[in-house]
Write a protein that holds these residues in place. Sequence first.
Motif, short mmCIF file in Angstrom:
data_model
loop_
_atom_site.label_atom_id
_atom_site.label_comp_id
_atom_site.label_asym_id
_atom_site.label_seq_id
_atom_site.Cartn_x
_atom_site.Cartn_y
_atom_site.Cartn_z
N GLU A 134 65.06 -9.32 21.37
CA GLU A 134 64.86 -10.69 21.87
C GLU A 134 63.49 -11.22 21.45
OE1 GLU A 134 66.92 -13.59 23.47
OE2 GLU A 134 67.59 -11.62 24.19
N ASN A 135 62.42 -10.47 21.77
CA ASN A 135 61.10 -11.01 21.44
C ASN A 135 60.74 -10.84 19.96
OD1 ASN A 135 60.23 -8.25 21.66
ND2 ASN A 135 59.83 -8.56 23.84
N ARG A 142 62.22 -13.96 18.53
CA ARG A 142 61.40 -15.12 18.88
C ARG A 142 60.18 -15.19 17.96
NH1 ARG A 142 61.91 -14.45 23.92
NH2 ARG A 142 60.09 -13.15 24.25
N GLU A 143 59.54 -14.04 17.71
CA GLU A 143 58.37 -14.01 16.84
C GLU A 143 58.73 -14.39 15.39
OE1 GLU A 143 55.12 -12.96 17.29
OE2 GLU A 143 55.13 -12.19 19.35
N ASN A 193 57.87 -2.51 25.40
CA ASN A 193 58.79 -3.59 25.74
C ASN A 193 59.22 -4.42 24.53
OD1 ASN A 193 58.72 -3.06 28.61
ND2 ASN A 193 56.67 -3.96 28.63
N LEU A 194 58.76 -4.05 23.35
CA LEU A 194 59.17 -4.76 22.14
C LEU A 194 60.68 -4.58 21.96
CD1 LEU A 194 58.20 -6.37 19.64
CD2 LEU A 194 57.95 -4.17 18.46
N ARG A 201 52.92 -4.59 16.74
CA ARG A 201 53.36 -4.52 18.13
C ARG A 201 54.00 -3.18 18.50
NH1 ARG A 201 55.27 -9.43 20.07
NH2 ARG A 201 55.75 -8.24 21.97
N ARG A 216 68.24 -13.78 18.75
CA ARG A 216 68.49 -12.33 18.72
C ARG A 216 69.67 -12.01 17.80
NH1 ARG A 216 72.16 -9.47 21.30
NH2 ARG A 216 72.77 -11.26 22.56
#
Length: 210
Positions: free
Chosen positions: A126-127, A130-131, A122-123, A117, A136
Amino acid sequence: MKYIPDIIISDVMMPGLDGVECCRRLKSELQTSHIPVILLTACSLDEQRIQGYDGGADSYISKPFNSQLLLSRLRNLIANRRQLKQFFEDNQAIEKESISDLDKDFISRFKMLVEERMKDPNLNVENMGREMGMSRVQLYRKLKSLTNYSPNELLRQMRLKKSSFLLAASEMTVSEIAYEVGFTSPSYFTKCYKELFGESPTDFLKRKGG
């Protein structure tokens, strides 16, 4: 789970859940598997100690114990965990450290996620969390404990190291490489690159061309 401490000291003999089982559960949960555990015991039986070490205990101290010995053991275990940051610079370094398979897998999955990614500007934490199946805060605390770096610091380092490879091995321009590794501003990319490598991308290309 809420505080993710640097280290855990537990008595072996406790009502309900004993220290050995407590340690086993901590070491089997991804959020806590990296935390060093010291077990305190009044029992000198090797069999009990073997159970504890099999459950993932990092150290045993017999009661009554010298407080200086405990402090020394604490300092050593915490220092050993901090040395794991070398893993991100040398994949072989991890083999020298006492790190569980669960944590090795976690670090490998994190690196793979970032590599897949990386181009996405925008990585973020938070994401990424999630992944990885974590909040976080949990991701931040676990990576900080294992590597001494925050997720954002690791992400930036990996982006810059990839950019260094692209500068050396491709014909892309500095701006193209900046966008390729997830930077939205070529000038900010240049600033970060120079801070890590001691020269600008343009200087590197001049040396490469020369």
